[in-house]
Write a protein that holds these residues in place. Structure first.
Motif, PDB file in Angstrom:
ATOM      1  N   LEU A  60      -9.591-101.789   4.427  1.00  0.00           N
ATOM      2  CA  LEU A  60      -9.682-103.095   3.789  1.00  0.00           C
ATOM      3  C   LEU A  60      -9.411-104.154   4.863  1.00  0.00           C
ATOM      4  CD1 LEU A  60      -7.631-102.437   0.515  1.00  0.00           C
ATOM      5  CD2 LEU A  60      -9.886-101.566   1.199  1.00  0.00           C
ATOM      6  N   ASP A  61     -10.324-105.108   4.987  1.00  0.00           N
ATOM      7  CA  ASP A  61     -10.310-106.075   6.088  1.00  0.00           C
ATOM      8  C   ASP A  61     -10.013-107.469   5.541  1.00  0.00           C
ATOM      9  OD1 ASP A  61     -10.770-107.683   8.271  1.00  0.00           O
ATOM     10  OD2 ASP A  61     -12.830-107.025   8.609  1.00  0.00           O
ATOM     11  N   PRO A  62      -8.916-108.104   5.955  1.00  0.00           N
ATOM     12  CA  PRO A  62      -8.633-109.447   5.427  1.00  0.00           C
ATOM     13  C   PRO A  62      -9.689-110.473   5.805  1.00  0.00           C
ATOM     14  CG  PRO A  62      -7.048-108.841   7.128  1.00  0.00           C
ATOM     15  CD  PRO A  62      -7.852-107.616   6.834  1.00  0.00           C
ATOM     16  N   ALA A  63     -10.355-110.306   6.949  1.00  0.00           N
ATOM     17  CA  ALA A  63     -11.406-111.254   7.338  1.00  0.00           C
ATOM     18  C   ALA A  63     -12.604-111.137   6.399  1.00  0.00           C
ATOM     19  CB  ALA A  63     -11.830-111.003   8.780  1.00  0.00           C
ATOM     20  N   ALA A  64     -12.966-109.898   6.025  1.00  0.00           N
ATOM     21  CA  ALA A  64     -14.074-109.714   5.080  1.00  0.00           C
ATOM     22  C   ALA A  64     -13.712-110.262   3.709  1.00  0.00           C
ATOM     23  CB  ALA A  64     -14.438-108.230   4.997  1.00  0.00           C
ATOM     24  N   LEU A  65     -12.471-110.093   3.313  1.00  0.00           N
ATOM     25  CA  LEU A  65     -12.013-110.642   2.042  1.00  0.00           C
ATOM     26  C   LEU A  65     -12.115-112.162   2.049  1.00  0.00           C
ATOM     27  CD1 LEU A  65     -10.619-110.073  -0.719  1.00  0.00           C
ATOM     28  CD2 LEU A  65      -8.437-110.272   0.491  1.00  0.00           C
ATOM     29  N   ALA A  66     -11.678-112.773   3.138  1.00  0.00           N
ATOM     30  CA  ALA A  66     -11.747-114.242   3.244  1.00  0.00           C
ATOM     31  C   ALA A  66     -13.179-114.726   3.222  1.00  0.00           C
ATOM     32  CB  ALA A  66     -11.044-114.698   4.518  1.00  0.00           C
ATOM     33  N   ALA A  67     -14.059-114.041   3.943  1.00  0.00           N
ATOM     34  CA  ALA A  67     -15.458-114.468   4.002  1.00  0.00           C
ATOM     35  C   ALA A  67     -16.121-114.355   2.638  1.00  0.00           C
ATOM     36  CB  ALA A  67     -16.207-113.631   5.033  1.00  0.00           C
ATOM     37  N   THR A  68     -15.830-113.279   1.910  1.00  0.00           N
ATOM     38  CA  THR A  68     -16.417-113.113   0.581  1.00  0.00           C
ATOM     39  C   THR A  68     -15.927-114.198  -0.356  1.00  0.00           C
ATOM     40  OG1 THR A  68     -16.586-110.732   0.899  1.00  0.00           O
ATOM     41  CG2 THR A  68     -16.673-111.540  -1.362  1.00  0.00           C
ATOM     42  N   ARG A  69     -14.638-114.486  -0.322  1.00  0.00           N
ATOM     43  CA  ARG A  69     -14.092-115.500  -1.230  1.00  0.00           C
ATOM     44  C   ARG A  69     -14.550-116.907  -0.862  1.00  0.00           C
ATOM     45  NH1 ARG A  69      -8.078-113.182  -3.081  1.00  0.00           N
ATOM     46  NH2 ARG A  69      -9.012-111.530  -4.383  1.00  0.00           N
ATOM     47  N   ALA A  70     -14.878-117.127   0.409  1.00  0.00           N
ATOM     48  CA  ALA A  70     -15.436-118.414   0.791  1.00  0.00           C
ATOM     49  C   ALA A  70     -16.878-118.567   0.314  1.00  0.00           C
ATOM     50  CB  ALA A  70     -15.364-118.581   2.308  1.00  0.00           C
ATOM     51  N   ALA A  71     -17.614-117.457   0.295  1.00  0.00           N
ATOM     52  CA  ALA A  71     -19.024-117.510  -0.107  1.00  0.00           C
ATOM     53  C   ALA A  71     -19.208-117.440  -1.615  1.00  0.00           C
ATOM     54  CB  ALA A  71     -19.786-116.357   0.552  1.00  0.00           C
ATOM     55  N   HIS A  72     -18.305-116.758  -2.306  1.00  0.00           N
ATOM     56  CA  HIS A  72     -18.425-116.520  -3.749  1.00  0.00           C
ATOM     57  C   HIS A  72     -17.123-117.001  -4.398  1.00  0.00           C
ATOM     58  CE1 HIS A  72     -22.001-114.246  -2.811  1.00  0.00           C
ATOM     59  NE2 HIS A  72     -21.301-113.522  -1.967  1.00  0.00           N
ATOM     60  N   THR A  73     -17.170-118.201  -4.939  1.00  0.00           N
ATOM     61  CA  THR A  73     -15.938-118.903  -5.307  1.00  0.00           C
ATOM     62  C   THR A  73     -15.644-118.847  -6.810  1.00  0.00           C
ATOM     63  OG1 THR A  73     -17.201-120.977  -5.368  1.00  0.00           O
ATOM     64  CG2 THR A  73     -16.075-120.439  -3.313  1.00  0.00           C
ATOM     65  N   MET A  74     -15.969-117.711  -7.447  1.00  0.00           N
ATOM     66  CA  MET A  74     -15.762-117.620  -8.896  1.00  0.00           C
ATOM     67  C   MET A  74     -14.310-117.812  -9.297  1.00  0.00           C
ATOM     68  SD  MET A  74     -18.322-115.432  -7.778  1.00  0.00           S
ATOM     69  CE  MET A  74     -17.829-113.730  -7.915  1.00  0.00           C
ATOM     70  N   LEU A  75     -13.392-117.267  -8.525  1.00  0.00           N
ATOM     71  CA  LEU A  75     -11.985-117.392  -8.896  1.00  0.00           C
ATOM     72  C   LEU A  75     -11.548-118.853  -8.874  1.00  0.00           C
ATOM     73  CD1 LEU A  75     -10.342-114.363  -7.050  1.00  0.00           C
ATOM     74  CD2 LEU A  75     -11.027-114.531  -9.444  1.00  0.00           C
ATOM     75  N   ALA A  76     -11.990-119.590  -7.865  1.00  0.00           N
ATOM     76  CA  ALA A  76     -11.605-121.000  -7.771  1.00  0.00           C
ATOM     77  C   ALA A  76     -12.355-121.862  -8.783  1.00  0.00           C
ATOM     78  CB  ALA A  76     -11.863-121.511  -6.353  1.00  0.00           C
ATOM     79  N   ASP A  77     -13.597-121.483  -9.122  1.00  0.00           N
ATOM     80  CA  ASP A  77     -14.445-122.330  -9.968  1.00  0.00           C
ATOM     81  C   ASP A  77     -14.277-122.068 -11.459  1.00  0.00           C
ATOM     82  OD1 ASP A  77     -15.475-123.361  -7.650  1.00  0.00           O
ATOM     83  OD2 ASP A  77     -17.289-122.139  -7.684  1.00  0.00           O
ATOM     84  N   ARG A  78     -13.593-120.998 -11.817  1.00  0.00           N
ATOM     85  CA  ARG A  78     -13.503-120.613 -13.230  1.00  0.00           C
ATOM     86  C   ARG A  78     -12.841-121.712 -14.053  1.00  0.00           C
ATOM     87  NH1 ARG A  78      -9.634-117.112 -16.125  1.00  0.00           N
ATOM     88  NH2 ARG A  78      -8.493-116.996 -14.162  1.00  0.00           N
ATOM     89  N   LEU A  79     -13.462-122.026 -15.186  1.00  0.00           N
ATOM     90  CA  LEU A  79     -12.909-123.016 -16.100  1.00  0.00           C
ATOM     91  C   LEU A  79     -11.753-122.407 -16.891  1.00  0.00           C
ATOM     92  CD1 LEU A  79     -16.267-124.439 -17.462  1.00  0.00           C
ATOM     93  CD2 LEU A  79     -14.797-125.462 -15.711  1.00  0.00           C
ATOM     94  N   PRO A  80     -10.761-123.197 -17.259  1.00  0.00           N
ATOM     95  CA  PRO A  80      -9.616-122.640 -17.982  1.00  0.00           C
ATOM     96  C   PRO A  80      -9.980-122.090 -19.355  1.00  0.00           C
ATOM     97  CG  PRO A  80      -9.491-125.040 -17.887  1.00  0.00           C
ATOM     98  CD  PRO A  80     -10.590-124.630 -16.958  1.00  0.00           C
ATOM     99  N   ASP A  81     -10.982-122.658 -19.993  1.00  0.00           N
ATOM    100  CA  ASP A  81     -11.436-122.175 -21.307  1.00  0.00           C
ATOM    101  C   ASP A  81     -12.920-121.861 -21.219  1.00  0.00           C
ATOM    102  OD1 ASP A  81      -8.960-122.449 -22.771  1.00  0.00           O
ATOM    103  OD2 ASP A  81      -9.249-124.603 -22.578  1.00  0.00           O
ATOM    104  N   GLN A  82     -13.254-120.875 -20.412  1.00  0.00           N
ATOM    105  CA  GLN A  82     -14.644-120.541 -20.128  1.00  0.00           C
ATOM    106  C   GLN A  82     -15.434-120.319 -21.417  1.00  0.00           C
ATOM    107  OE1 GLN A  82     -15.625-119.945 -16.629  1.00  0.00           O
ATOM    108  NE2 GLN A  82     -17.618-120.331 -17.512  1.00  0.00           N
ATOM    109  N   GLY A  83     -16.501-121.089 -21.603  1.00  0.00           N
ATOM    110  CA  GLY A  83     -17.387-120.900 -22.745  1.00  0.00           C
ATOM    111  C   GLY A  83     -16.888-121.476 -24.048  1.00  0.00           C
ATOM    112  N   LEU A  84     -15.780-122.214 -24.019  1.00  0.00           N
ATOM    113  CA  LEU A  84     -15.221-122.803 -25.241  1.00  0.00           C
ATOM    114  C   LEU A  84     -15.170-124.321 -25.099  1.00  0.00           C
ATOM    115  CD1 LEU A  84     -12.232-120.363 -25.807  1.00  0.00           C
ATOM    116  CD2 LEU A  84     -14.413-120.375 -27.014  1.00  0.00           C
TER     117      LEU A  84
END
Length: 284
Positions: free
Chosen positions: A253-277
């Motif tokens: 498990l590579d922390p650099a790969a984890l960082a790069a993925t989270r920078a490119a795919h920001t679902m965790l940061a973008d998730r709405l508090p009441d998704q779909g409601l």
């Protein structure tokens, strides 16, 4: 919105195991688990299948609870001489071992649990399976809370088999700032499509590594299909086992790969508090 945990400072080598335990032979299966940990080539974390210590064999689990269960104290500690080979393997390898067991708690509950054997050889019933599948409900009680184990700065959520079929379970690990998700499992032959889909999806859903261990082979109707794997944070397999045969699958498990993925795919940061409601219903 999920606040990201600090990234680990260093890579982490992990191993996912697929193996065939003997129903009811807890001492023998602990010895074979120790052997498999020794095969893991210095991995810091080794994950073995669901209920590996007694074997995932409901007829035996029903007939011999005294012989197949491990007793935990009020703090989750497990002291049982049958586990001594596994304790020794963890100490000798400086390894954290996650292995499936049937656990009896002081209040009488019986759970499908993930034991964590730490590098000092201490054993703890760290997590009890929350989502029980089918006939498991006749033998076991559901767990009450999630759990995260920390190894070398890596936050690793724990799930067991059917837990991983629920996106909310993996997301709860991510909400606890997990970098990875460890899943001891027992998938039966014929389930390969779902086996390969669920855990890759949990990885991409939450941009975290997933380590999936599985039982393999055995006799029908309790024949298991292997396919143990380590998935990267985009759901790609870094290592995967065959559908038959014992194996130990190691990956880093590579922390650099984890960082790069989270920078490119920001679902965790973008998730709405009441998704779909709230929702609107349209009649056509």
């Amino acid at each position: 919105m999920t606040q990201a945990a600090p990234l680990p400072a260093h890579p982490l080598t992990v191993a996912a195991v697929q193996a065939t335990p003997v129903p009811g032979d807890l001492a023998g299966n602990a010895a074979s688990a120790a052997r498999l940990v020794g095969r893991a080539g210095g991995a810091r974390v080794v994950v073995l299948p669901e209920l590996y210590l007694p074997a995932y064999h409901p007829p035996t689990l029903a007939a011999d609870p005294a012989g197949t269960d491990l007793a935990a104290d009020g703090d989750g500690r497990v002291e049982d001489p049958r586990l001594d080979p596994l304790r020794t393997a963890a100490r000798d390898g400086g390894t954290t071992v996650v292995v499936g067991a049937a656990v009896r708690h002081p209040d009488g509950r019986r759970t499908i649990s993930a034991l964590v054997v730490d590098p000092t050889g201490a054993v703890r019933a760290a997590y009890d399976k929350q989502q029980l599948w089918s006939g498991e409900r006749e033998l076991f009680d559901a767990g009450r809370r999630g759990a995260t184990v920390v190894v070398d700065g890596w936050r690793l959520g724990l799930g067991i088999c059917y837990d991983g079929c629920f996106p909310e379970h993996g997301r709860a690990a991510a909400d606890d700032q997990a970098h990875g998700y460890l899943c001891p499992s027992g998938y039966l032959a014929g389930s390969a499509h779902r086996r390969d889909l669920y855990y890759a999806a949990r990885a991409l859903d939450n941009t975290m590594y997933v380590v999936f261990a599985n039982a393999v082979d055995g006799a029908d109707p309790w024949r298991f299909n292997g396919g143990a794997a380590v998935y990267d944070p985009e759901g790609r397999p870094l290592a995967r086992g065959a559908d038959t045969g014992e194996d130990v699958l190691a990956a880093t498990l590579d922390p650099a790969a984890l960082a790069a993925t989270r920078a490119a795919h920001t679902m965790l940061a973008d998730r709405l508090p009441d998704q779909g409601l709230p929702r609107t219903t349209l009649l056509a």
